[in-house]
Design an enzyme around this catalytic site. Sequence first.
Site, PDB file in Angstrom:
ATOM      1  N   LYS A   1       0.830  -1.209   0.000  1.00 60.80           N
ATOM      2  CA  LYS A   1       0.000   0.000   0.000  1.00 60.80           C
ATOM      3  C   LYS A   1       0.862   1.256   0.000  1.00 60.80           C
ATOM      4  CE  LYS A   1      -3.793  -2.273   2.425  1.00 60.80           C
ATOM      5  NZ  LYS A   1      -4.867  -2.447   1.469  1.00 60.80           N
TER       6      LYS A   1
ATOM      7  N   CYS B   1     -13.910  -5.280   2.964  1.00 61.14           N
ATOM      8  CA  CYS B   1     -13.479  -6.140   4.082  1.00 61.14           C
ATOM      9  C   CYS B   1     -13.856  -5.517   5.416  1.00 61.14           C
ATOM     10  CB  CYS B   1     -11.977  -6.414   4.037  1.00 61.14           C
ATOM     11  SG  CYS B   1     -11.486  -7.307   2.590  1.00 61.14           S
TER      12      CYS B   1
HETATM   13  N1  PLP Z   1      -6.132  -3.132   7.689  1.00 59.56           N
HETATM   14  C1  PLP Z   1      -6.600  -2.162   6.905  1.00 59.56           C
HETATM   15  C2  PLP Z   1      -7.092  -0.894   7.541  1.00 59.56           C
HETATM   16  C3  PLP Z   1      -6.619  -2.314   5.525  1.00 59.56           C
HETATM   17  O1  PLP Z   1      -7.095  -1.345   4.761  1.00 59.56           O
HETATM   18  C4  PLP Z   1      -6.144  -3.529   4.977  1.00 59.56           C
HETATM   19  C5  PLP Z   1      -6.194  -3.771   3.524  1.00 59.56           C
HETATM   20  O2  PLP Z   1      -6.962  -3.185   2.807  1.00 59.56           O
HETATM   21  C6  PLP Z   1      -5.650  -4.508   5.831  1.00 59.56           C
HETATM   22  C7  PLP Z   1      -5.660  -4.278   7.180  1.00 59.56           C
HETATM   23  C8  PLP Z   1      -5.120  -5.816   5.315  1.00 59.56           C
HETATM   24  O3  PLP Z   1      -3.936  -5.617   4.601  1.00 59.56           O
HETATM   25  P1  PLP Z   1      -3.266  -6.813   3.809  1.00 59.56           P
HETATM   26  O4  PLP Z   1      -4.316  -7.351   2.896  1.00 59.56           O
HETATM   27  O5  PLP Z   1      -2.145  -6.161   3.085  1.00 59.56           O
HETATM   28  O6  PLP Z   1      -2.804  -7.803   4.809  1.00 59.56           O
END
Ligand code: PLP
Length: 419
Positions: A230, A370
């Site tokens: 990100k 999510c």
């Molecule tokens: N936490 C937040 C606030 C997120 O926006 C995301 C991904 O969109 C995640 C956790 C999970 O990240 P990752 O899929 O890179 O493990």
Amino acid sequence: MHSAVWSDEDFCKILDDFPVLKRQINGKRLVYLDNAASTLKSKSVIEKMTDFYLNHYSNIHRAVHTLASEATVAYEEAREKVAKFLNAKPEEIVFTSGTTMGINFLVNSLVRSGILKPKDTVLISQVEHHANLVPWVRLSKFYGFNTEYIKADEKGVITKEAILKAKSISPKIVSITGQSNVTGQEMPLELIREIFKDSILIVDGAQIVPHKRLDVKKLDVDFLVFSGHKMLAPTGIGVLYGKKELLEKIEPFLYGGEMIDKVTFEDVTFNILPYKFEAGTQHIAGAVGLGYTIDYLESIGFEKIERYISELSQYLLKRMLELDFVEIYGPVDDSHKSLVAFNVKGVHPHDVSHILDENFGVATRSGHHCAQPLMSVLARGSKIDFPNSTVRASVYFYNTKEDIDILIEGLKYIKRWFE
Ligand code: PLP
């Protein structure tokens, strides 16, 4: 000049590093507004990673040959860069595969170490991404701890009052996002630390770390997790920062090669920090790439990136608020950063996202992001027939006000089209 933060010439150099921005999507210039899901990748970082893979790659730590030593140095230099970026010590930086892995690691390790016990309470918020919700909810069923929530208001905002109200719970652990990936709200982390002085504080930095420098010592967080992808770095690499004294106390989540000191048929002792937590062959080039990414962000000026994104965020929110046919979620003040989640009244978010892509070359995200439990909170406050999902537009430092204007034009077109 498009912004006071950097000259047009400097900005053109930045754009040159992201060739995909010159791509035509359905006959239109790509406007990439899906940065909260994953950012674009920089040509100069990719070139450095290619050089690493082609000329210096080997497994690390184990062998004594030249390539192994070059790869090990590059990997450990990356750790030092991350440590400096966060104002931490290198031994407090553990490479993981990302935020999701970081939280799963912590829940399991804290339970195994006896720090998180049955009947203890873990406090999270109602705006968490599933990565910081599902592991707590699910593992509480196996291990007997409780998961409680800081309540969000009907716009999905976590207010100071709601945080204060949760104080009486006296949680063992507070695990909270630094910024919501749906409401865009940047959380008042200093205040949260102050209120929950005696709790272990875990920050999900997935959204905040890419655009705001967090000083882990100043903030006094116990653990911080984030994902490289990100913030321009490759996928599959992430970071878990932990205070040294806590990392020393907790049990590893993964066991295997490299994380050990002595192994017998009966027992095992662990390696020193941070290797105790890096079992097996790591994503070596990913970590090295994250290091190159930090060099790159620092060379542009991380403070400039922060200021520019704040400026763009305010513009995005202001322009979205002009649209009376759009419902916006999250706070309406400058705590709302880098993204806006919204719905066009009467049009499904997938249709909105699809038309934006098809007719305007604008990439947005549609869905529940999510965060299904948060969707039910937003549904309660919604004045429309809430579709349990939203569209989300999110910016990074290679976006411009013109990109936002194109999004707005696209939304006006959608309104006309559906009328
Ligand atoms: N936490 C937040 C606030 C997120 O926006 C995301 C991904 O969109 C995640 C956790 C999970 O990240 P990752 O899929 O890179 O493990």
